[in-house]
Design a protein around this motif. Sequence first.
Motif, mmCIF file in Angstrom:
data_model
loop_
_atom_site.group_PDB
_atom_site.id
_atom_site.type_symbol
_atom_site.label_atom_id
_atom_site.label_comp_id
_atom_site.label_asym_id
_atom_site.label_seq_id
_atom_site.Cartn_x
_atom_site.Cartn_y
_atom_site.Cartn_z
ATOM 1 N N ALA A 11 -1.538 -3.643 -3.712
ATOM 2 C CA ALA A 11 -1.349 -3.629 -2.239
ATOM 3 C C ALA A 11 -2.604 -3.850 -1.319
ATOM 4 O O ALA A 11 -2.548 -4.377 -0.274
ATOM 5 C CB ALA A 11 -0.800 -2.331 -1.847
ATOM 6 N N SER A 12 -3.635 -4.214 -2.042
ATOM 7 C CA SER A 12 -5.034 -4.206 -1.553
ATOM 8 C C SER A 12 -5.048 -5.693 -1.069
ATOM 9 O O SER A 12 -6.107 -5.857 -0.020
ATOM 10 C CB SER A 12 -6.028 -3.944 -2.235
ATOM 11 O OG SER A 12 -6.099 -4.788 -3.277
ATOM 12 N N CYS A 13 -4.299 -6.678 -1.196
ATOM 13 C CA CYS A 13 -4.412 -7.985 -0.755
ATOM 14 C C CYS A 13 -3.771 -8.093 0.808
ATOM 15 O O CYS A 13 -2.513 -7.733 0.881
ATOM 16 C CB CYS A 13 -3.742 -9.070 -1.447
ATOM 17 S SG CYS A 13 -3.505 -10.795 -0.680
ATOM 18 N N VAL A 14 -4.351 -8.427 1.990
ATOM 19 C CA VAL A 14 -4.014 -8.306 3.167
ATOM 20 C C VAL A 14 -3.346 -9.855 3.670
ATOM 21 O O VAL A 14 -3.090 -9.895 4.717
ATOM 22 C CB VAL A 14 -4.851 -7.759 4.230
ATOM 23 C CG1 VAL A 14 -5.169 -6.394 3.768
ATOM 24 C CG2 VAL A 14 -6.241 -8.613 4.038
ATOM 25 N N PRO A 75 -12.796 -10.538 0.952
ATOM 26 C CA PRO A 75 -13.323 -9.452 1.711
ATOM 27 C C PRO A 75 -12.933 -8.053 1.497
ATOM 28 O O PRO A 75 -13.487 -7.063 1.745
ATOM 29 C CB PRO A 75 -13.435 -9.853 3.138
ATOM 30 C CG PRO A 75 -12.249 -10.558 3.114
ATOM 31 C CD PRO A 75 -12.298 -11.462 2.002
ATOM 32 N N SER A 76 -11.624 -7.937 1.091
ATOM 33 C CA SER A 76 -10.670 -6.775 0.906
ATOM 34 C C SER A 76 -11.062 -6.139 -0.739
ATOM 35 O O SER A 76 -10.320 -5.069 -0.812
ATOM 36 C CB SER A 76 -9.254 -7.130 1.010
ATOM 37 O OG SER A 76 -9.130 -7.809 2.346
ATOM 38 N N ARG B 43 6.862 -10.768 7.822
ATOM 39 C CA ARG B 43 7.545 -11.623 6.766
ATOM 40 C C ARG B 43 8.888 -12.135 7.436
ATOM 41 O O ARG B 43 9.769 -11.640 7.831
ATOM 42 C CB ARG B 43 8.128 -10.889 5.669
ATOM 43 C CG ARG B 43 8.549 -11.456 4.592
ATOM 44 C CD ARG B 43 9.147 -10.753 3.413
ATOM 45 N NE ARG B 43 8.241 -10.137 2.495
ATOM 46 C CZ ARG B 43 8.352 -9.627 1.559
ATOM 47 N NH1 ARG B 43 9.484 -9.032 1.146
ATOM 48 N NH2 ARG B 43 7.203 -9.185 0.663
ATOM 49 N N ALA B 336 -9.246 -3.932 4.600
ATOM 50 C CA ALA B 336 -8.334 -3.486 3.516
ATOM 51 C C ALA B 336 -9.079 -2.597 2.561
ATOM 52 O O ALA B 336 -8.216 -1.810 1.650
ATOM 53 C CB ALA B 336 -8.031 -4.747 2.936
ATOM 54 N N ARG B 337 -10.210 -2.437 2.518
ATOM 55 C CA ARG B 337 -10.836 -1.500 1.629
ATOM 56 C C ARG B 337 -10.498 0.008 2.196
ATOM 57 O O ARG B 337 -10.696 0.730 1.289
ATOM 58 C CB ARG B 337 -12.414 -1.732 1.766
ATOM 59 C CG ARG B 337 -12.753 -3.051 1.018
ATOM 60 C CD ARG B 337 -14.193 -3.522 1.243
ATOM 61 N NE ARG B 337 -14.543 -4.650 0.649
ATOM 62 C CZ ARG B 337 -15.048 -4.898 -0.477
ATOM 63 N NH1 ARG B 337 -15.466 -3.895 -0.942
ATOM 64 N NH2 ARG B 337 -15.099 -5.851 -0.733
ATOM 65 N N PRO B 340 -4.217 -0.599 3.193
ATOM 66 C CA PRO B 340 -3.956 -2.069 2.840
ATOM 67 C C PRO B 340 -3.327 -3.080 3.765
ATOM 68 O O PRO B 340 -3.025 -4.137 3.646
ATOM 69 C CB PRO B 340 -2.921 -1.821 1.723
ATOM 70 C CG PRO B 340 -2.245 -0.097 2.068
ATOM 71 C CD PRO B 340 -3.457 0.555 2.657
ATOM 72 N N TYR B 342 -2.911 -4.394 8.100
ATOM 73 C CA TYR B 342 -3.365 -4.417 9.215
ATOM 74 C C TYR B 342 -2.566 -4.831 10.400
ATOM 75 O O TYR B 342 -1.854 -5.867 10.167
ATOM 76 C CB TYR B 342 -4.708 -4.669 9.422
ATOM 77 C CG TYR B 342 -5.126 -6.167 9.236
ATOM 78 C CD1 TYR B 342 -4.611 -7.266 10.097
ATOM 79 C CD2 TYR B 342 -5.656 -6.507 7.941
ATOM 80 C CE1 TYR B 342 -4.698 -8.637 9.704
ATOM 81 C CE2 TYR B 342 -6.132 -7.790 7.762
ATOM 82 C CZ TYR B 342 -5.583 -8.850 8.425
ATOM 83 O OH TYR B 342 -5.800 -10.053 8.284
ATOM 84 N N ARG B 392 3.411 1.139 2.937
ATOM 85 C CA ARG B 392 4.410 1.925 2.099
ATOM 86 C C ARG B 392 4.896 3.301 2.625
ATOM 87 O O ARG B 392 5.730 3.918 2.052
ATOM 88 C CB ARG B 392 3.853 1.849 0.654
ATOM 89 C CG ARG B 392 3.833 0.529 0.025
ATOM 90 C CD ARG B 392 2.967 0.693 -1.208
ATOM 91 N NE ARG B 392 1.521 0.958 -0.967
ATOM 92 C CZ ARG B 392 0.562 1.090 -1.894
ATOM 93 N NH1 ARG B 392 0.772 0.968 -3.223
ATOM 94 N NH2 ARG B 392 -0.867 1.354 -1.462
#
Lengths: 388, 481
Positions: A11-14, A75-76, B43, B336-337, B340, B342, B392
Amino acid sequence: MNLGIDEDELASCVNCGLCLPHCPTFRVTGAEPLSPRGRISAMRGVQVDGEVVDGAFVEVIETCVQCLGCETACPSGVPFGALMGATRASLASKRRSGHQSRLTRAALGLLGAHGAVLAGARALALGQRLRVVPRRVPLPLLPLRQERLRSTGSDVWLFTGCVMDAVQRDIHQASIRVLDRMGLGVSLPGNEASCCGALSEHAGLTDQARRMASGVMKAMPGESPIVVNSAGCGAALKNYGQLLATGEAERFSARVHDICEFLAQRKTALPPPSSARRTTVAVQDPCHLRHVQKLHESVRAVLQPYARLIELDDEGLCCGAGGSFSILHADLAVAVRELKLRAIERSGAALVVSANPGCSLFLQAAGVDVVHPVQLIDWAISGGPDGR
Amino acid sequence: MSATSENSDTPLVDDLRAVLGRDRVTVSGTERRLYRTDAAHQRGDTPAVVCFPSTTEEVRSVVLVCRKHGRPFVPRGSGTGLAGGAVPVGSPVVIVTTRMNRVVDVDLEERVAWVQPGVLNLDLTNLVRPLGFHFAPDPSSQQACTIGGNVATNSGGPHCLRYGVTSAHVVGLEVVLPDGEVVELGGPEAEPACFDLRGAFIGSEGTMGITTQVAVRLTPNPPAVMTLLLAFDDLDAAAGCVSGIIASGIIPAALEMMDGEMVSAVEDFVGAGYPRDATAVLLVEVEGLPGGVADEAERVSGVGYSFGARSVRIAEDEAERNLLWKGRKTAFGAVARIMPDYYLHDTVVPRSRLVDVLRKVREIARRHRLLVFNVFHAGDGNLHPLLVFDAREAGVAERVHAAGGEIVEVSLAAGGVLSGEHGIGLEKREYMAQMFTQDDLDAQAAVRMAFDPAGLANPGKVLPAGSRCGELGDLPAGAWI
Ligand code: SF4
Ligand code: SF4
């Protein structure tokens, strides 16, 4: 199908797309499915949305060079290597019995049998001279005979590897000479420590990779540092702690150093160049050095006194070699290499330095003059055999 | 490849293959599904086909095939858009321009380069930089976005404060219109012979046709540049300082602001030495002749301290400058850190209302129990509040959507506009009616209809449902992911 990927990592890929230009396969195709973002999104499709694993999905996964240029650019902090590793392992175990996969397993397994690798390299070298090796085999002219390596002491281990020992033993000779000039005796692991297992691991054959790793560890016991002059193998050895998940493997990995890293830490012990002349070289950063081990600055630091360094303007984009990638996906690999060749041309340098055998062999096959950093140092301090 | 996921629209596929060959027409479902999104949050639907022309003639032929089959088409570059302009609605043909990536001609005397639309923004700048020039629009996605995409959205970027947005840097365009006609809009001549439709086309987000070649203006590199990082313990002071700098008569090349939350996230990625404990920072760049630049930097620093800046750091060298900018330009991704997903807005408000709007934005986020990060082009009042969340989590999408709507409301109420540089696309079109009267919308629809009477060019974008063009595409079900 569950690909065994950590859902938070997935999920961390934006979807920002900032990694796209740093991906060699996207650079040459402009296609989303052959980009890091596309690959991650395809993994999500299968693992989260339950889409089927079809031929197109396998292609999306297998065309990845695993250069990790995307990981550096992201960057994520998306751990792309981990996502790709898990996906490949799942695909490999699913297709365990398939014909293709048995073939891959057998071929990569052979890398662990050093006698076979040496014999194979000799046969290839002979074949090249008899002109029976197809030109599309991505290799330069291989040496027919190689001098035996001799151990010079027991201060450090030099990991010799499989293919590299078979076709680039001159780099090992240079490494031994340079370490010797620094007063360090070198032990050699012998045939036990043939293949590091990186190619098996990249193919998702984790069990095979683990077996090879155990062999390598057994061959280099003790406490002395392990010096590796192949960026790809070095990255693999440093990862044994993770791969085998034992304390012993972790301690082993902590002893591993890329040769440039090792020399950079001991710069004062390096002999000065024998003449004031500086060779001009373009620095090619192997992905396993720049994006995985993050040691590309070490190369510059150790070479500085010996050569005039020119930077390529492609921000460490992969050269397309990628372990077995250049054989399995020859068309893509050659297209990617074309970009590197153009960057080298723009740099104006006649000589390129690369710290990884895969990259140098692949570039040499295209007619580029490539040497290992340690060879440059060896020549510079000893006056050089060929006057470079 | 499973048979079921292959596109079975044979006549359309056959015609496209006749133009481009098999390799450049993608039919596999697995691959087509990867084109449902760009860098925005929504999407869309799976496109019918994805194709990769490499010449103007091929684009023209593909458009004619679409016309023949009555199929809508969506142009796409790298897919880094932040408003969903390249997101497919319905089952269109996606026309990807990434293979059109040649720099056709660089004319240093005229300071113009002709490029194909798939050339990456930063690639062009890197190519001409050694010759003493650059392409001025520098959106955050600069390293990845295409110049065709910059034209479509009329992109901005930090340095547009001094140099203006994309439309100020495009001299002429070659365009394939929705009926397949190839026309040149504008051109290197100072006064084109007829209407200057260049201006109408730039920013039309693919709804008036597809750009196939762009004549861009090359900007000379400044002889000297200095970058300053001002840290504040107080948001109002930072915002006041922005107006203070402009009021002092300095027009910096760039004037960016980040709030403390953003600074921490960014610092985690770049390690540029951004002060994690600041409440806000300003990134200010001044450029010009060396003497003048040093003087301006001095003055900016003076204004900073007079507004209560805690520290002013001047980047020592190019490496340090690049690192600071890298932080600014990867800010969206860096959040995203923390979470997840935005959702990003792009409203512009008068500079005098910055602090006020910023406070309201924070208040809105708090009320909807969302985290908000702010990073923006302070010099021209272009806000980029990022609402971050985890998609989620049940029910979060509604809260994000509601908060987004309120942010637009307060921005417009403060006398602002809907989009500074990202475009309207799919995501922001529902707010168009808040900004424009029905007459305004009808007028825009009429212009669009003049270019595209059949409604095939990127339908469902920019103009809201209910306007004369909007009803072509309703939001796909479940578009909010
Ligand atoms: S992998 Fe990273 S850089 Fe690439 S799209 Fe995802 S978040 Fe962006
Ligand atoms: S690892 Fe390399 S080839 Fe694979 S997706 Fe990332 S950048 Fe592309």
